[in-house]
Scaffold this active site. Structure first.
Site, PDB file in Angstrom:
ATOM      1  N   ARG A 177       0.911  -1.172  -0.083  1.00 35.51           N
ATOM      2  CA  ARG A 177       0.189   0.057   0.046  1.00 35.51           C
ATOM      3  C   ARG A 177       0.861   1.346  -0.085  1.00 35.51           C
ATOM      4  O   ARG A 177       0.454   2.288   0.494  1.00 35.51           O
ATOM      5  CB  ARG A 177      -0.975  -0.031   1.189  1.00 35.51           C
ATOM      6  CG  ARG A 177      -1.974  -1.236   1.273  1.00 35.51           C
ATOM      7  CD  ARG A 177      -2.993  -1.013   0.177  1.00 35.51           C
ATOM      8  NE  ARG A 177      -3.948  -2.158   0.029  1.00 35.51           N
ATOM      9  CZ  ARG A 177      -3.641  -3.462  -0.460  1.00 35.51           C
ATOM     10  NH1 ARG A 177      -2.334  -3.642  -1.305  1.00 35.51           N
ATOM     11  NH2 ARG A 177      -4.552  -4.280  -0.563  1.00 35.51           N
ATOM     12  N   SER A 226     -11.418   0.656   2.870  1.00 43.38           N
ATOM     13  CA  SER A 226     -10.581   0.131   4.125  1.00 43.38           C
ATOM     14  C   SER A 226     -10.081   1.375   5.108  1.00 43.38           C
ATOM     15  O   SER A 226      -9.236   2.242   4.275  1.00 43.38           O
ATOM     16  CB  SER A 226      -9.474  -0.897   3.592  1.00 43.38           C
ATOM     17  OG  SER A 226     -10.048  -2.106   3.159  1.00 43.38           O
ATOM     18  N   GLU A 296      -5.146   3.710   6.226  1.00 43.47           N
ATOM     19  CA  GLU A 296      -5.117   3.611   4.695  1.00 43.47           C
ATOM     20  C   GLU A 296      -5.831   5.020   4.047  1.00 43.47           C
ATOM     21  O   GLU A 296      -5.468   5.218   2.906  1.00 43.47           O
ATOM     22  CB  GLU A 296      -5.822   2.332   4.439  1.00 43.47           C
ATOM     23  CG  GLU A 296      -5.569   1.849   2.873  1.00 43.47           C
ATOM     24  CD  GLU A 296      -5.793   0.440   2.465  1.00 43.47           C
ATOM     25  OE1 GLU A 296      -6.428   0.198   1.241  1.00 43.47           O
ATOM     26  OE2 GLU A 296      -5.287  -0.368   3.209  1.00 43.47           O
TER      27      GLU A 296
END
Length: 316
Positions: A177, A226, A296
């Site tokens: 990520r 998320s 995130e």
């Protein structure tokens, strides 16, 4: 005097759309947040380069995509927000037997659909990611066991001075990520590569992705996807659940009962509510397990006057 007024003739020749005091709440999935000082939607890559070249260095620049994993604070955003248009940056084309070129404003789902139509496998995971290619390139978006790093060949970008760049996969510096590419780069598109595959098999995998998403995620809510990254060796949602935060609410913000790593605006939440809820969850998870969850969702902009949210990091 607005920022656009102050810039005056500096932006002569720029063809894209400029809007002072743009309502960011209309551009994000959470539907919260204050205005941007100035919103710029470039006509194409050349127009973007010209704008950045002429924009004074001291003015902050922030790029946003479809706003699916973005939380804009209630005080709005200082400087210029760049939002790439579908018309100028939303195309996708097949460039070889196994390669596709896609603009940064192209929705991830449309890249998956184009790959399916071309009989190119390996892109099914994009069918379940509610964002655009620019964001996928920046954060190494992934799902269903596949990440962007596995598909990218090269990335095209423009820097803060208006210079154009082409980066290789290795130069993007991908990890979970995350991309190590310079933060001032605005991605304008990329070339991706997959493998030859049967269209029916690709469609079946896309359907699996869609079914899974509809079953376990609150896709019809005002959400940002998320909320936290998965920590090493466990899942964010498991730690949130164990800390008793499933369904936890602050004002109009709530951790979803269906998937507790999804934060939702139940209708009247403010950005302050949402960020307060997120930091409360981080604190409770840390106190129970010692794990400090990483956001995130990107939180951007200024707090409203007299309001701020203390990060769990600061309280540890």
């Amino acid at each position: 005097m607005t920022l656009q007024d102050r810039l005056g003739d500096r932006l002569s020749g720029v063809r894209g759309r400029l809007k002072a005091g743009a309502e960011m709440a209309k551009l994000t999935w959470f539907q919260v947040g204050g205005p941007a000082d100035l919103l710029f939607q470039p006509a194409d890559e050349e127009d973007l380069a010209l704008f950045l070249e002429r924009l004074p260095e001291e003015i902050p620049v922030l790029v946003v995509g479809v706003g699916s994993n973005l939380l804009v604070r209630d005080g709005g955003i200082e400087g210029v927000v760049v939002r790439l248009s579908a018309k100028g940056f939303g195309a996708v084309e097949r460039v070889s037997e196994t390669r596709l070129r896609a603009g940064a404003a192209l929705p991830d789902k449309r890249l998956a659909a184009a790959a399916h139509e071309a009989g190119i496998g390996g892109f099914h995971f994009y069918h379940g990611i509610p964002g655009a290619i620019g964001g996928a390139l920046r954060m190494n978006a992934g799902a269903n066991g596949v990440e962007t790093v596995e598909r990218v060949v090269e990335v095209h970008a423009v820097d803060r001075q208006g210079r154009r760049h082409v980066l290789s996969n290795a130069e993007m510096g991908y990890s979970y990520r995350h991309s190590a590419a310079p933060g001032d780069l605005i991605f304008t598109g990329a070339v991706f590569e997959g493998t030859p595959a049967d269209r029916d098999e690709i469609r079946a995998r896309m359907d699996e992705v869609q079914t899974h998403r509809e079953t376990v995620q609150p896709i019809r809510e005002k959400t940002g996807g998320s909320t936290f990254k998965n920590p090493p060796g466990t899942s964010a949602w498991k730690e949130i659940d164990l800390a008793g935060c499933r369904g936890l609410a602050v004002g109009g913000a709530q951790m979803s009962e269906l998937h507790c790593n999804f934060m939702i605006n139940t209708g009247e939440a403010t950005a302050f509510d949402l960020e307060t809820l997120g930091e409360t969850v981080r604190r409770r998870v840390r106190d129970r397990s010692g794990i400090l969850l990483d956001w995130e969702i990107k939180r951007l902009g200024r707090f409203a006057p007299g309001r701020s949210v203390e990060a769990a990091d600061a309280a540890s």
